[in-house]
Design an enzyme around this catalytic site. Structure first.
Site, PDB file in Angstrom:
ATOM      1  CE  LYS A 158      -4.157   1.800   2.227  1.00 21.54           C
ATOM      2  NZ  LYS A 158      -4.910   2.096   1.018  1.00 21.54           N
TER       3      LYS A 158
HETATM    4  C1  LIG Z   1      -6.185   0.327  -4.197  1.00 20.09           C
HETATM    5  C2  LIG Z   1      -6.906  -0.288  -3.049  1.00 20.09           C
HETATM    6  N1  LIG Z   1      -7.425  -1.521  -3.188  1.00 20.09           N
HETATM    7  C3  LIG Z   1      -8.097  -2.121  -2.187  1.00 20.09           C
HETATM    8  C4  LIG Z   1      -8.279  -1.491  -0.975  1.00 20.09           C
HETATM    9  C5  LIG Z   1      -9.034  -2.176   0.125  1.00 20.09           C
HETATM   10  O1  LIG Z   1      -8.168  -2.505   1.171  1.00 20.09           O
HETATM   11  P1  LIG Z   1      -8.671  -2.617   2.666  1.00 20.09           P
HETATM   12  O2  LIG Z   1      -9.926  -3.426   2.647  1.00 20.09           O
HETATM   13  O3  LIG Z   1      -7.558  -3.312   3.357  1.00 20.09           O
HETATM   14  O4  LIG Z   1      -8.915  -1.245   3.158  1.00 20.09           O
HETATM   15  C6  LIG Z   1      -7.763  -0.205  -0.789  1.00 20.09           C
HETATM   16  C7  LIG Z   1      -7.947   0.504   0.479  1.00 20.09           C
HETATM   17  O5  LIG Z   1      -7.074   0.477   1.291  1.00 20.09           O
HETATM   18  C8  LIG Z   1      -7.056   0.402  -1.836  1.00 20.09           C
HETATM   19  O6  LIG Z   1      -6.548   1.628  -1.695  1.00 20.09           O
END
Ligand SMILES: Cc1ncc(COP(=O)(O)O)c(C=O)c1O
Length: 289
Positions: A158
Site C-alpha cells: 500500500k
Molecule cells: C487500491 C486499493 N485496493 C483495495 C483497498 C481495500 O483494502 P482494505 O480493505 O484493506 O482497506 C484499498 C484501500 O485500502 C485500496 O486503496
C-alpha cells in the site's frame, strides 16, 4: 466545520511524539515527495476500537519492506501510538491514517539509504466514502489505466506510487459524474476500483478477481469469510471484461468504502440486490461488535 487537512485543531503523532496538528510538517526536500518513497494505511475505528488494527499495522510494516525500507517501530509500538492518537482525538468513530516515508537528509538523488525513515499518524472524522451510494449504488467509470504487473512495481504494497494512476482515474471518473473508476489489470482482467476491491454476484454465487497484482484488502478478506460462513460459494478467479454483462449484482469493499453497492460500471448496470444489502448490513454489525 473543519478547515483544510493542514488547518485543524488537535494532535498528530509524528516520529514518536504528539505534535499540534498545524505543526506536523515536513521539508520540501523530503525524499518521499520527489520519489514516492512512502507507504500508508487507512483504518476505521468504530465505537472507539480500530477494526483489524493489528492487521493494518502489520501490513504497514510489510508495505515498507516491499518498497525497501524498515519502519523503526514494532507492530506493538505502532498499535500503542494509534491508540494514543485516537484517544487524544476524542472520537469514537474515526478514520485513522498511518503513513511512513523516507524523509529529508543527506541524499537527494533516487537512492535514499542515508535519509531517516519517518512516520506519522492522524485521526479524523470521515463519513461515507461514496456519499449516498450506500443506498443507491455507486456509478463507476472504466479507467484507461491498468493495474501494473507485480514484475513492474511491488503491487501488493500500500504504497503512494501505486496511487498516481488511481488519482488520475478518479478525476476522469468524477468529471463524467461517476463516484469512482473500475480498473482492469495489465492483462486486461477486471481488477478493482481506485481504493477498493470488487465483487460480483451471479446465480447466487460470488465472483471476485484474484488479487495477484493489487491489494488483497483486509475488508475483502473479511467479506469472503462472511460469505463462506453463510454457505455462499465464492469464486476467486480472473474475470474477463465481457463477463460484466452477465453479473446481476456488484459491490466494492474497502476500509473507507466499507461495503458499497455498485449500480453501474460504464454501460453495465447492476441491481442493489438482497445479497449485497445483507453483506453490507452484516459488515456494519461486525465492525461494531
Ligand atoms: C487500491 C486499493 N485496493 C483495495 C483497498 C481495500 O483494502 P482494505 O480493505 O484493506 O482497506 C484499498 C484501500 O485500502 C485500496 O486503496
Amino acid at each position: 466545520m473543519a478547515g483544510g487537512y493542514d488547518d485543524r485543531d488537535g494532535f498528530i503523532w509524528m516520529d514518536g511524539v504528539m505534535v499540534p496538528w498545524r505543526e506536523a510538517n515536513v521539508h520540501v526536500l523530503t525524499h518521499a515527495l520527489h520519489y514516492a518513497s512512502s507507504v500508508f494505511e487507512g483504518e476505521r475505528a468504530y465505537n472507539g476500537k480500530i477494526f483489524k488494527s493489528r492487521e493494518h499495522s502489520e501490513r504497514l510494516k510489510r508495505s515498507a519492506q516491499l518498497i525497501d525500507f524498515e519502519i523503526p517501530y514494532t507492530v506493538d509500538e505502532i498499535e500503542a501510538a494509534k491508540a494514543e492518537v485516537l484517544k487524544a482525538s476524542g472520537l469514537s468513530d474515526a478514520y485513522v491514517r498511518a503513513v511512513a516515508w523516507r524523509g529529508a537528509g543527506e541524499d537527494m538523488g533516487v537512492a535514499s539509504a542515508r535519509n531517516p525513515v519517518r512516520m506519522a499518524i492522524a485521526v479524523w472524522e470521515w463519513g461515507a466514502y461514496y456519499g449516498d451510494a450506500k443506498t443507491k449504488g455507486a456509478k463507476l467509470d472504466i479507467s484507461k489505466w491498468k493495474r501494473p504487473s507485480p514484475e513492474t512495481i511491488p503491487s501488493h504494497a500500500k504504497a503512494a506510487g501505486l496511487y498516481m494512476i488511481c488519482t488520475m482515474s478518479k478525476h476522469a471518473a468524477e468529471a463524467k459524474g461517476c463516484s469512482d473508476a473500475m480498473m482492469y489489470d495489465h492483462r486486461g482482467y477486471v481488477a478493482e476500483a481506485t481504493g477498493a476491491n470488487i465483487f460480483f454476484v451471479k446465480d447466487g454465487e460470488v465472483h471476485t478477481p484474484t488479487p495477484d497484482c493489487f491489494l488483497n484488502g483486509i475488508t475483502r478478506q473479511t467479506v469472503i469469510g462472511m460469505l463462506k460462513d453463510r454457505g455462499v460459494k465464492v469464486h476467486e478467479r480472473h474475470i474477463m471484461p465481457e463477463e460484466l454483462a452477465g453479473f446481476e449484482q456488484c459491490w466494492l469493499t474497502g476500509t473507507a468504502a466499507e461495503v458499497t453497492p455498485v449500480g453501474q460500471i460504464g454501460d453495465y448496470t447492476f441491481e442493489v440486490g438482497t445479497l449485497t444489502r445483507e453483506i453490507a448490513d452484516s459488515y456494519e454489525k461486525l465492525v461494531r461488535s
